[in-house]
Design a protein around this motif. Structure first.
Motif, mmCIF file in Angstrom:
data_model
loop_
_atom_site.group_PDB
_atom_site.id
_atom_site.type_symbol
_atom_site.label_atom_id
_atom_site.label_comp_id
_atom_site.label_asym_id
_atom_site.label_seq_id
_atom_site.Cartn_x
_atom_site.Cartn_y
_atom_site.Cartn_z
ATOM 1 N N ARG A 21 11.152 10.009 7.172
ATOM 2 C CA ARG A 21 9.641 9.477 7.196
ATOM 3 C C ARG A 21 10.177 7.637 8.244
ATOM 4 O O ARG A 21 8.872 8.348 9.179
ATOM 5 C CB ARG A 21 9.115 9.020 6.102
ATOM 6 N N GLN A 68 1.044 -1.473 -0.226
ATOM 7 C CA GLN A 68 0.266 -0.158 0.400
ATOM 8 C C GLN A 68 0.850 1.221 -0.085
ATOM 9 O O GLN A 68 0.360 2.105 0.810
ATOM 10 C CB GLN A 68 -1.011 -0.004 1.126
ATOM 11 N N THR A 69 2.029 1.595 -0.879
ATOM 12 C CA THR A 69 3.049 2.162 -1.032
ATOM 13 C C THR A 69 2.902 2.801 -2.281
ATOM 14 O O THR A 69 2.825 1.905 -3.088
ATOM 15 C CB THR A 69 3.722 2.147 0.064
ATOM 16 N N CYS A 94 3.478 9.904 -0.831
ATOM 17 C CA CYS A 94 3.981 9.745 0.567
ATOM 18 C C CYS A 94 4.293 8.459 0.857
ATOM 19 O O CYS A 94 3.175 7.317 0.960
ATOM 20 C CB CYS A 94 3.395 10.986 2.028
ATOM 21 N N ARG A 127 3.784 5.445 2.794
ATOM 22 C CA ARG A 127 3.424 4.271 3.969
ATOM 23 C C ARG A 127 4.359 3.923 4.826
ATOM 24 O O ARG A 127 3.625 3.686 6.185
ATOM 25 C CB ARG A 127 1.732 4.096 3.480
ATOM 26 N N HIS A 128 4.681 3.116 3.890
ATOM 27 C CA HIS A 128 6.063 2.005 4.417
ATOM 28 C C HIS A 128 7.324 1.974 3.975
ATOM 29 O O HIS A 128 7.883 2.197 2.761
ATOM 30 C CB HIS A 128 5.063 0.897 4.427
#
Length: 157
Positions: free
Chosen positions: A141, A70-71, A78, A80-81
């Motif tokens: 991040r 889900q990146t 941005c 996410r992982h």
């Protein structure tokens, strides 16, 4: 600016850089051909085709891996992982590596030396205009996890 709020790039530069390099190489070949190698052109064409196919498969694998986590695979989204599986075990930038190898493959298939030069120039542009910003975003991040990943995984190959 708070380093933890550092945003990714606002514009998708990689396709623009590689597309521009490709276009310039094709135009340059019209005015001043730069042939690739000598001897049997079919060997260069076959090698270029195999390299292009490998590059396409690498890009698909990398995008599939990002999708599974889900990146976003565009550099404007941005992260996410921190993805460290699939082709990201071997290189931190498999999509850009795939673009570069595909451009080299096209150059070999077409016998266009300008495309080989374009691949090099686009890779240098990506390194300094895109990867540097992406790495800052990922460091802000993911912090120490990203630093550890960088220590054990090469940027390109």
């Amino acid at each position: 600016m708070n380093a933890y709020r550092l945003k990714p790039l606002r514009y998708p530069w990689p396709p623009v850089l590689y597309g521009t390099a490709l276009l310039l190489a094709l135009v340059a070949a019209q005015f001043s051909p730069l042939p690739v190698g000598s001897g049997h052109p079919w060997m260069f064409r076959m090698g270029g085709l195999l390299l292009f196919i490998a590059a396409a498969l690498l890009d698909i694998w990398a995008m599939k891996t990002l999708f599974e986590h889900q990146t976003p695979f565009t550099n404007t989204g941005c992260a996410r992982h921190l993805v460290k599986t699939g082709p990201y075990r071997l290189t931190r930038n498999p999509i850009y590596l795939g673009y570069t190898l595909a451009t080299i493959g096209l150059g070999l298939m077409m016998g266009n030396g300008w495309l080989l030069l374009a691949a090099l120039m686009a890779a240098i542009g990506i390194r300094f205009a895109v990867i540097r910003c992406e790495e800052q975003h990922l460091l802000a991040r993911f912090g120490i996890d990203y630093e550890y990943y960088c220590r054990r995984t090469r940027r390109w190959i």
